[in-house]
Design an enzyme around this catalytic site. Structure first.
Site, PDB file in Angstrom:
ATOM      1  N   SER A  91      -9.673   1.652   2.959  1.00  0.00           N
ATOM      2  CA  SER A  91      -8.818   2.426   2.085  1.00  0.00           C
ATOM      3  C   SER A  91      -7.779   1.593   1.318  1.00  0.00           C
ATOM      4  O   SER A  91      -7.241   2.080   0.318  1.00  0.00           O
ATOM      5  CB  SER A  91      -8.083   3.496   2.907  1.00  0.00           C
ATOM      6  N   LYS A 117       0.852  -1.197   0.000  1.00  0.00           N
ATOM      7  CA  LYS A 117       0.000   0.000   0.000  1.00  0.00           C
ATOM      8  C   LYS A 117       0.885   1.243   0.000  1.00  0.00           C
ATOM      9  O   LYS A 117       1.900   1.286   0.711  1.00  0.00           O
ATOM     10  CB  LYS A 117      -0.884  -0.035   1.251  1.00  0.00           C
ATOM     11  N   SER A 145      -9.711  -0.792   7.133  1.00  0.00           N
ATOM     12  CA  SER A 145      -9.160  -0.640   5.780  1.00  0.00           C
ATOM     13  C   SER A 145      -8.437  -1.851   5.202  1.00  0.00           C
ATOM     14  O   SER A 145      -8.130  -1.859   4.010  1.00  0.00           O
ATOM     15  CB  SER A 145      -8.225   0.559   5.722  1.00  0.00           C
TER      16      SER A 145
HETATM   17  N1  GLN Z   1     -12.979   3.992   6.501  1.00  0.00           N
HETATM   18  C1  GLN Z   1     -12.416   4.377   7.760  1.00  0.00           C
HETATM   19  C2  GLN Z   1     -11.990   5.823   7.691  1.00  0.00           C
HETATM   20  O1  GLN Z   1     -12.251   6.432   6.715  1.00  0.00           O
HETATM   21  C3  GLN Z   1     -11.242   3.500   8.098  1.00  0.00           C
HETATM   22  C4  GLN Z   1     -10.056   3.801   7.273  1.00  0.00           C
HETATM   23  C5  GLN Z   1      -8.878   2.966   7.647  1.00  0.00           C
HETATM   24  O2  GLN Z   1      -8.993   1.921   8.266  1.00  0.00           O
HETATM   25  N2  GLN Z   1      -7.718   3.457   7.278  1.00  0.00           N
HETATM   26  O3  GLN Z   1     -11.416   6.353   8.588  1.00  0.00           O
END
Ligand code: GLN
Length: 495
Positions: A154, A79, A178
């Site tokens: 994400s 990532k 994410s």
């Molecule tokens: N979707 C969640 C957020 O927007 C979690 C994102 C993540 O785990 N990085 O914060």
């Protein structure tokens, strides 16, 4: 099946037997990238030359008779919020578009030492804020199972890359879901380890009390193999835990008879898609059939998870992102004085969602509101954690859906932050409590969209999660399905 459809442990056998070389394998995966990347768009950067060079080094080491680990020569993806020396690390943000870190993240270093071959850096929601990759400043990644839909986020690029055969495995980061949510939407295995299990040195911080790095893989065995490499204390990360790391593969094949599984009723209530719920309950019956004891239970403070998270995560983010000021990193927009240089750099460099979080976080931390928001949220966080402590006095594992819905259409939630935030309703409590969570493919909707089941365990009990996930996987064949992507001659089309 094509070469790019195989798992790391299958490929490892072929590599050891010299039926294929690491260079040939890397070529095959890069060809697959060329073939499907125009449709999927999982990668921000593909490191073709570096990958081929790394693969050749593994082949040479093997030719010298060196003893190589099971992941040597396996192509993988990282990532793009984990630092890679000499390869730009963008966080899918304009502010870091051309940032080349001076060092490797510890996980990247450990995977390189294990002989893995990095194919490239994957797309994400800017600074890991989002659930669909639509917040990437560059482009949206598409779900390999349905190109009109999001891959989740994400870590959407990391999940899509593995699902599409563009990498054998990948790394993601998980602050509120994410790793697990995109794993669920793309039909791959995703594990968020216990807070402290894996070093975050070199991970660009989003919310430091929640962030964890973990693997996205084609099956549970691969998940265990990657965990063996990336886990363990690191002197460069003071939050990494000095806890012994078992050989995670030793949990595979242990039976689940007599294991106690709890189903927290709050996670099967309103807001969870009916089809998703049925698929999860069917999967639970498979485990029951293997002798696990299943009971309904309760995590009474679950409803507060989302509001608590959306105070704490933005608060921590507002502080972590203060370092991007045009002085030391990335983008600088020239302006007549220092204050306007900060302002213009940050307003041009950060996208709308990142700016929204910085504003919310700064507000929540401001002196007049600190007690009302930040402090209160921390107190409720403790109650949420205590719910889990209590549940784990009675149960070895808890099971919930990973995502309340299957993959949604691109654009469907893009203008509605609250709807988007709800995508993580089942995963966020797990980060707040710091416990491990694993998402495993457990079926498809009538429309052919993947569904994932979330397994939760006690702190540092990743082994138990792998044990249960493996037992389930051995009794089903969801993990063998591949998306019907164009050019995927070996892909088994799901009926
Ligand atoms: N979707 C969640 C957020 O927007 C979690 C994102 C993540 O785990 N990085 O914060």
């Amino acid at each position: 099946m094509e070469i790019y459809d195989l798992t790391a442990h299958e490929l490892s056998r072929l590599l050891k037997a010299r039926e294929i070389s690491a260079a040939e394998l890397t070529e095959a995966v890069l060809e697959r990238v060329d073939e499907v990347e125009p449709a999927v768009r999982a990668y921000v950067t593909v490191t073709r030359e570096e990958a081929l060079a790394a693969a050749r080094r593994v082949d040479e080491a093997r030719a010298r008779g060196e003893d190589l680990g099971p992941l040597a020569g396996i192509p993988m993806a990282v990532k793009d919020n984990m630092c890679t020396r000499t390869v730009r690390t963008t966080c899918s943000s304009r502010i870091l578009e051309n940032f080349i870190p001076p060092y490797d993240a510890t996980v990247v270093e450990r995977l390189a030492a294990a002989g893995t071959v990095m194919i490239g850096k994957t797309n994400l929601d800017e600074f890991a804020m989002g659930s669909s990759t639509e917040n990437s400043a560059f482009f949206t990644t598409r779900n390999p199972w349905d190109l009109e839909r999001v891959p989740g986020g994400s870590s959407g690029g990391s999940a899509a890359a593995v699902a599409a055969g563009e990498a054998v495995f990948s790394l993601g980061s998980d602050t509120g879901g994410s790793i697990r949510q995109p794993a669920s939407l793309c039909s791959v295995v995703g594990l968020k380890p216990t807070y402290g299990r894996v070093s975050r040195f070199g991970l660009v911080a989003f919310a430091s009390s929640l962030d964890q790095i973990g693997p996205l893989t084609k099956d549970v065995t691969d998940c265990a193999l990657v965990m063996n490499v990336i886990s363990g204390w690191d002197k460069m990360d003071s939050t990494s835990a000095p806890v012994e790391v078992p050989d995670f593969t030793q949990f595979l094949g242990r039976e689940v008879r007599g294991l106690k599984i709890g189903l927290p009723r709050e996670f099967f209530a309103e807001g969870i898609d009916r089809e998703v719920k049925e698929i999860i309950l069917t999967a639970v019956r498979v485990l029951e059939g293997l002798g696990a004891v299943v009971e309904e239970t309760s995590l009474p403070h679950s409803d507060y998870s989302l509001p608590v998270y959306y105070i704490l995560a933005p608060a921590e983010a507002s502080s972590n992102l203060a370092r991007f000021d045009g002085v030391r990193y990335g983008l600088r927009v020239d302006a007549p004085d220092l204050i306007s240089m900060y302002g213009q750099t940050r307003s041009r460099g950060f996208g709308a969602e990142v700016r929204r979080r910085i504003i919310i976080g700064t507000y929540a931390l401001s002196s007049g509101y600190y007690d009302a928001y930040y402090k209160k949220a921390q107190q409720v966080r403790t109650l949420i954690k205590q719910d889990f402590d209590r549940a784990f006095e009675k149960y070895d594992v808890l099971i919930t859906p990973t995502s309340p819905t299957p993959a949604f259409k691109i654009g469907e939630k893009a203008d509605n932050p609250i709807q988007m935030y709800l995508s993580d309703i089942c995963t966020i409590p797990v980060n707040l409590a710091g416990i491990p969570g694993l998402s495993i493919p457990c079926g498809f909707t009538a429309e052919g969209l993947p569904v994932g089941m979330q397994l939760l365990g006690k702190p540092f009990a990743e082994g138990t999660l792998l044990q249960v996930a493996y037992a389930y996987e051995q009794s089903t064949d969801h993990h063998k399905k591949r998306p019907p992507l164009a050019g995927a001659a070996g892909g088994e089309r799901h009926a």
